[in-house]
Design a protein around this motif. Structure first.
Motif, mmCIF file in Angstrom:
data_model
loop_
_atom_site.group_PDB
_atom_site.id
_atom_site.type_symbol
_atom_site.label_atom_id
_atom_site.label_comp_id
_atom_site.label_asym_id
_atom_site.label_seq_id
_atom_site.Cartn_x
_atom_site.Cartn_y
_atom_site.Cartn_z
ATOM 1 N N SER A 7 0.766 -1.379 0.057
ATOM 2 C CA SER A 7 0.220 -0.797 0.313
ATOM 3 C C SER A 7 0.607 1.194 0.279
ATOM 4 O O SER A 7 2.239 1.333 0.726
ATOM 5 N N ARG A 11 0.886 8.206 -3.413
ATOM 6 C CA ARG A 11 0.869 7.939 -4.920
ATOM 7 C C ARG A 11 1.500 7.274 -5.303
ATOM 8 O O ARG A 11 2.304 7.649 -6.630
ATOM 9 N N SER A 47 -10.349 -1.287 2.703
ATOM 10 C CA SER A 47 -11.031 -0.572 2.050
ATOM 11 C C SER A 47 -9.934 -0.414 0.767
ATOM 12 O O SER A 47 -8.956 -1.113 0.490
ATOM 13 N N SER A 49 -9.655 2.013 -1.596
ATOM 14 C CA SER A 49 -8.999 2.732 -1.829
ATOM 15 C C SER A 49 -7.790 2.838 -1.095
ATOM 16 O O SER A 49 -6.908 3.495 -1.732
ATOM 17 N N GLN A 50 -7.246 1.811 -0.348
ATOM 18 C CA GLN A 50 -6.853 1.850 0.285
ATOM 19 C C GLN A 50 -5.702 0.355 0.322
ATOM 20 O O GLN A 50 -4.054 0.412 0.524
ATOM 21 N N ARG A 104 -18.377 -2.460 -7.505
ATOM 22 C CA ARG A 104 -17.567 -2.713 -5.889
ATOM 23 C C ARG A 104 -18.785 -3.623 -5.001
ATOM 24 O O ARG A 104 -19.602 -2.637 -5.663
ATOM 25 N N GLN A 129 -14.902 2.159 2.156
ATOM 26 C CA GLN A 129 -14.772 3.334 0.780
ATOM 27 C C GLN A 129 -14.269 4.384 0.961
ATOM 28 O O GLN A 129 -14.481 4.718 1.763
#
Length: 129
Positions: A7, A11, A47, A49-50, A104, A129
């Motif tokens: 992770s 970015r 999550s 997103s993570q 999702r 999320q």
């Protein structure tokens, strides 16, 4: 990957590998009196997103057909992760946070059910999320 979950909070500038390898049969260096468990999922909460994926670690006591199913809070089937023959021992299943159609899943609790020869058990994953 088999190394764990990679992770990045920035970015891709820095990365960390999250790998959990706590025993299912209780006790570990962080919690000597930890209870025995049939399975656990990590990271939890999860999550998309993570984290790329969530792993479910479980033990098969007797070799045979093993199925892992995921359900939403209303106990509607989301997806079947595995339905295959496994030898006895410790295994991991991987889920990417998507349903059988590739969408999702919504925020909330996802229940997993593991059926092994002579033993059924499960747990829950909190999806955020």
């Amino acid at each position: 990957s088999s190394d764990g979950l990679a992770s990045t909070p920035d970015r891709g500038k820095t990365w960390s590998i999250t790998r959990v390898n706590f025993p299912l049969r209780g006790g570990n260096r962080f919690q000597p009196n930890a209870p025995n468990v049939d399975a656990y999922a990590y990271p939890n909460p999860f999550s998309m997103s993570q984290h790329r994926e969530v792993r479910i670690k479980f033990d098969v006591k007797k070799s045979g057909n093993v199925s892992i199913s995921l359900y939403d809070f209303g106990m509607n089937l989301i997806k079947v992760l595995d339905d295959e023959y496994l030898n006895s021992g410790t295994h991991e299943a991987v889920w990417n946070g998507r349903d059988a159609h590739g969408d999702r899943v919504a925020n909330g609790v996802v229940f997993y059910r593991i059926k092994t020869p002579g033993h059924n058990f499960g747990g829950k994953i909190l999806v955020l999320q």
